[in-house]
Each structure stands twice: as structure tokens, then as C-alpha cells.
Design a protein around this motif. Sequence first.
Motif, PDB file in Angstrom:
ATOM      1  N   PRO A  55       8.028  15.794  14.012  1.00  0.00           N
ATOM      2  CA  PRO A  55       8.378  14.655  14.955  1.00  0.00           C
ATOM      3  C   PRO A  55       8.913  13.516  14.338  1.00  0.00           C
ATOM      4  O   PRO A  55       8.858  13.026  13.033  1.00  0.00           O
ATOM      5  N   ALA A  56       9.622  12.689  15.051  1.00  0.00           N
ATOM      6  CA  ALA A  56      10.185  11.399  14.522  1.00  0.00           C
ATOM      7  C   ALA A  56       9.230  10.854  14.150  1.00  0.00           C
ATOM      8  O   ALA A  56       8.055  10.414  14.745  1.00  0.00           O
ATOM      9  N   SER A  57       9.503   9.807  13.026  1.00  0.00           N
ATOM     10  CA  SER A  57       8.332   8.787  12.434  1.00  0.00           C
ATOM     11  C   SER A  57       7.145   9.411  11.959  1.00  0.00           C
ATOM     12  O   SER A  57       6.021   8.686  11.959  1.00  0.00           O
ATOM     13  N   SER A  58       7.120  10.628  11.651  1.00  0.00           N
ATOM     14  CA  SER A  58       5.950  11.314  11.197  1.00  0.00           C
ATOM     15  C   SER A  58       5.876  11.106   9.503  1.00  0.00           C
ATOM     16  O   SER A  58       6.854  10.914   8.857  1.00  0.00           O
ATOM     17  N   SER A  59       4.381  11.260   9.153  1.00  0.00           N
ATOM     18  CA  SER A  59       4.430  11.423   7.674  1.00  0.00           C
ATOM     19  C   SER A  59       3.431  12.556   7.491  1.00  0.00           C
ATOM     20  O   SER A  59       2.560  12.730   8.049  1.00  0.00           O
ATOM     21  N   TRP A  60       3.922  13.302   6.296  1.00  0.00           N
ATOM     22  CA  TRP A  60       3.222  14.548   6.157  1.00  0.00           C
ATOM     23  C   TRP A  60       2.488  14.464   4.860  1.00  0.00           C
ATOM     24  O   TRP A  60       2.928  13.996   3.836  1.00  0.00           O
ATOM     25  N   GLY A  61       1.457  15.262   4.672  1.00  0.00           N
ATOM     26  CA  GLY A  61       0.833  15.782   3.489  1.00  0.00           C
ATOM     27  C   GLY A  61       0.545  17.265   3.382  1.00  0.00           C
ATOM     28  O   GLY A  61       1.083  17.834   4.167  1.00  0.00           O
ATOM     29  N   HIS A  84       0.976  -1.239  -0.103  1.00  0.00           N
ATOM     30  CA  HIS A  84       0.044   0.174  -0.076  1.00  0.00           C
ATOM     31  C   HIS A  84       1.083   1.327  -0.073  1.00  0.00           C
ATOM     32  O   HIS A  84       2.020   0.942   0.572  1.00  0.00           O
ATOM     33  N   PRO A  85       0.518   2.427  -0.469  1.00  0.00           N
ATOM     34  CA  PRO A  85       1.415   3.514  -0.840  1.00  0.00           C
ATOM     35  C   PRO A  85       1.927   4.014   0.837  1.00  0.00           C
ATOM     36  O   PRO A  85       2.957   4.376   0.852  1.00  0.00           O
ATOM     37  N   ILE A  86       0.984   3.911   1.672  1.00  0.00           N
ATOM     38  CA  ILE A  86       1.457   4.469   3.069  1.00  0.00           C
ATOM     39  C   ILE A  86       2.630   3.512   3.437  1.00  0.00           C
ATOM     40  O   ILE A  86       3.298   3.985   4.084  1.00  0.00           O
ATOM     41  N   GLU A  87       2.477   2.222   3.336  1.00  0.00           N
ATOM     42  CA  GLU A  87       3.378   1.239   3.696  1.00  0.00           C
ATOM     43  C   GLU A  87       4.916   1.691   2.826  1.00  0.00           C
ATOM     44  O   GLU A  87       5.883   1.647   3.345  1.00  0.00           O
ATOM     45  N   ARG A 102       6.269   4.721   4.410  1.00  0.00           N
ATOM     46  CA  ARG A 102       6.902   4.310   5.825  1.00  0.00           C
ATOM     47  C   ARG A 102       8.395   3.790   5.469  1.00  0.00           C
ATOM     48  O   ARG A 102       9.225   4.126   6.167  1.00  0.00           O
ATOM     49  N   ARG A 103       8.359   2.816   4.648  1.00  0.00           N
ATOM     50  CA  ARG A 103       9.614   1.986   4.023  1.00  0.00           C
ATOM     51  C   ARG A 103      10.798   2.999   3.781  1.00  0.00           C
ATOM     52  O   ARG A 103      12.046   3.235   4.082  1.00  0.00           O
ATOM     53  N   LEU A 104      10.555   4.113   2.685  1.00  0.00           N
ATOM     54  CA  LEU A 104      11.216   4.948   2.357  1.00  0.00           C
ATOM     55  C   LEU A 104      11.582   6.140   3.445  1.00  0.00           C
ATOM     56  O   LEU A 104      12.792   6.430   3.515  1.00  0.00           O
ATOM     57  N   ARG A 105      10.773   6.311   4.269  1.00  0.00           N
ATOM     58  CA  ARG A 105      11.159   7.214   5.457  1.00  0.00           C
ATOM     59  C   ARG A 105      12.004   6.516   6.361  1.00  0.00           C
ATOM     60  O   ARG A 105      13.149   7.163   6.740  1.00  0.00           O
ATOM     61  N   ASP A 106      11.677   5.243   6.893  1.00  0.00           N
ATOM     62  CA  ASP A 106      12.429   4.640   7.542  1.00  0.00           C
ATOM     63  C   ASP A 106      14.070   4.300   7.116  1.00  0.00           C
ATOM     64  O   ASP A 106      14.942   4.428   7.937  1.00  0.00           O
ATOM     65  N   ALA A 107      14.237   4.365   5.854  1.00  0.00           N
ATOM     66  CA  ALA A 107      15.457   4.019   5.322  1.00  0.00           C
ATOM     67  C   ALA A 107      16.165   5.621   4.949  1.00  0.00           C
ATOM     68  O   ALA A 107      17.347   5.663   4.386  1.00  0.00           O
ATOM     69  N   SER A 123       0.666   6.476  -7.066  1.00  0.00           N
ATOM     70  CA  SER A 123      -0.093   6.885  -5.934  1.00  0.00           C
ATOM     71  C   SER A 123       1.095   6.700  -4.844  1.00  0.00           C
ATOM     72  O   SER A 123       0.976   7.693  -3.980  1.00  0.00           O
ATOM     73  N   LEU A 124       2.082   6.061  -4.881  1.00  0.00           N
ATOM     74  CA  LEU A 124       3.251   5.968  -3.921  1.00  0.00           C
ATOM     75  C   LEU A 124       4.132   7.401  -4.003  1.00  0.00           C
ATOM     76  O   LEU A 124       4.217   8.242  -3.127  1.00  0.00           O
ATOM     77  N   LEU A 125       4.217   7.784  -5.209  1.00  0.00           N
ATOM     78  CA  LEU A 125       4.773   9.056  -5.558  1.00  0.00           C
ATOM     79  C   LEU A 125       4.090  10.017  -5.117  1.00  0.00           C
ATOM     80  O   LEU A 125       4.821  11.102  -4.486  1.00  0.00           O
ATOM     81  N   LYS A 126       2.674   9.996  -5.191  1.00  0.00           N
ATOM     82  CA  LYS A 126       1.901  11.355  -4.767  1.00  0.00           C
ATOM     83  C   LYS A 126       2.094  11.658  -3.186  1.00  0.00           C
ATOM     84  O   LYS A 126       2.088  12.675  -2.866  1.00  0.00           O
ATOM     85  N   LEU A 127       2.112  10.348  -2.482  1.00  0.00           N
ATOM     86  CA  LEU A 127       2.294  10.713  -0.923  1.00  0.00           C
ATOM     87  C   LEU A 127       3.803  11.099  -0.618  1.00  0.00           C
ATOM     88  O   LEU A 127       3.875  11.920   0.123  1.00  0.00           O
ATOM     89  N   TYR A 128       4.872  10.398  -1.373  1.00  0.00           N
ATOM     90  CA  TYR A 128       6.044  10.848  -1.173  1.00  0.00           C
ATOM     91  C   TYR A 128       6.272  12.254  -1.487  1.00  0.00           C
ATOM     92  O   TYR A 128       7.084  12.856  -0.643  1.00  0.00           O
ATOM     93  N   GLU A 129       5.932  12.802  -2.669  1.00  0.00           N
ATOM     94  CA  GLU A 129       6.113  13.963  -3.101  1.00  0.00           C
ATOM     95  C   GLU A 129       5.532  14.807  -2.111  1.00  0.00           C
ATOM     96  O   GLU A 129       6.115  16.005  -1.637  1.00  0.00           O
ATOM     97  N   GLY A 130       4.214  14.678  -1.353  1.00  0.00           N
ATOM     98  CA  GLY A 130       3.809  15.453  -0.625  1.00  0.00           C
ATOM     99  C   GLY A 130       4.638  15.450   0.712  1.00  0.00           C
ATOM    100  O   GLY A 130       4.715  16.681   1.437  1.00  0.00           O
TER     101      GLY A 130
END
Length: 342
Positions: free
Chosen positions: A90-96, A26-29, A32-37, A66-73
Amino acid sequence: MSQHTLPLPSHAALDALLQPQDRAFHPIEGLRRLRDAGLDQLPLPGHGATLLRWQMLAAIAAIDLSLLKLYEGHTDALAILAEIDGPGVPASSSWGVWCADMPDARVQLQQAADGRYVLDGRKAWCCGANGLSHALISCWNEHGQACLACVALSQPGVHVTDEGWHAVGMLACASVDVTFSGARAFPVGAPGAYLQRPGFWHGGAGIAAAWYGAACAVASHLHARAQHATPDPVRLAQLGQIDCALRAASALLREGAAEIDRHPQSDATALALRLRLTVEDAATQVLHLATRALGAGPLCRDARFARLVADLPVFLRQSHAERDQAMLGGIVAGAEEHPWAL
């Protein structure tokens, strides 16, 4: 991290990290993987490595839009917060970044009696709303001024609806409506700062790099067919047209990234519009030619290709088409001399 040290992973390495062919993906997952890396820590636009930033956007787009859309945001939010001195991340946060406004879906930012700021109203086009932790939101203060605010999405007063998204393309990004009712928020920058900062158009230009990456992914299927099939003059002619379109767009993207790095405080409106319109035309041509050349087979039997060619036309509609052409034409018309000397 230095603005020049982020390594650009290979396509194979990104594919292995993200595994979009897995049905559980899923794009959210993926975000998360991109962020954690650490792969969300892109060079900021205009800091000497804008091309590297755009290359990463293109690489993610080639894997899943769809992943790119979340990643770009998410990466755009980090750049905005850095540019206008927003709150810490904040650590481990994900933003739009939810900054599209519709006449019937506006959010008001008000200061309560206790000094806190709260959001009320409805916001459309909230990509990834069900999985992100925070968002930067365009809103309007009591004086009718355009503002930007950050909001945590897990608090009471934030309701993610299932309304507003019926497209087949880009379905997984789930760009639904969100309602706010007294949700705690924090203003980011002064009123108007989000639109007035140099990075606004830098971010807009970066979208063109994502369109380009997706168009290259479409073209790669035709390239693979041409390599392994009996030579076909028509298919080779279509591949030749695609090569010209993509190389011209690539050259303009590289030129644009270098220009932003040389003059990071300059008005990049015309540059961004030119890049977006050029890449949109190239991507549209690639879609047309590649699907004609490949026929129904991959459209019906290759899930990844079918998803890509369904997603890309929807994603391209972030362009304002003829309105952007007219805006660019007005800028060009205002030049004292024609700007096209070689």
C-alpha cells in the motif's frame, strides 16, 4: 524504477534530510522521510546493483543505527515481497520483518472456517512496532511448518506491549514484544519459502554492510582528530590498524556484492557468513581502537558519538558469533580443495 538508477545521496544530503541531531528526531520519522523521498526503492539483491543497495544501508547506518534497523527491515520486506510474489505494498506504508523466534514466543497461523487466516500468539523482537503500518512475520501453521505472513498492525487483535527491551544501546528502535489474538493475516509464499529463497542469505549479507557503515562512522571521529591534532604516534598507529581492518572488510563486501550479482540463484550461505564474520571482527576492532585513541571526551560530551558506540555493540549481536564460525568452518571443511589460492 530501474534497478540501476537510484542515486546514492551524499552524506551531507542524507544528514540534511534526516537531521538526527534534532531532539525531535525519531527513527520512525526518519523512515517516513526516506520513504517519501523515494530512498526506500533500493535495487533488489542479485539484480546487478547489489553494491549500491549495500552502500545505501551503510550510509544510513553511519547516521543512526536505530533508524538503519527500521530502514533495513522496511527495504528487506519490499525485497521479500518482490521475490516470492507477495501482496501489493500500500502507498505510504512502512514495513517490518519480524522473523526471530523464541521458544516461549511463537505465533500460530490458522485458517478460520470462513477461509480467512488469523494469527495468535506472542512475537518477540518486533522492531519499530509502535510506528510501522505492516509487518512480515514468521509463524507456524497447523502442520508445524514454518510460514511467513503479512499483517496490518493497526487492526484489532494486534497489541504492542512495552515489554522485552531494556537495552541502552539501540533504545530508539524499541524492539518490543507484540501479541496477536485473531488478527487477520495473509500467507506470503508457500511454507518454507522465506528461508529457502536465494534472497534470504542476500539479506543476511546486507546486514554486514550496515555494520561496516557504522564502523566507518566511529572511525571517522578518530580520522578527524588525527587531521587536526598534534601528531601522536600511538594514535596514528591505531588509525593505521583501523585503516587495514576497514579496507579489508570493504574489499570483501565489494567482492561479495559482485558475486551475488553474477550468480543470484546460487547458495550464498558461505558468502554471507564470511562477510558477516569479517565485518563483525573489523567493527569490534574499530570500536576498541577508536575509543582508546579518543579517550573519554567524545564518549561523554558528544551525544552522537556516544549513542553510536552504545548502539553498535548491541547491533553486532545479530551475529551468532562462534556458531556462525562453526557453520562456515563446516562448509569450508566440505570443500574438496582448500579455497584460499590467490
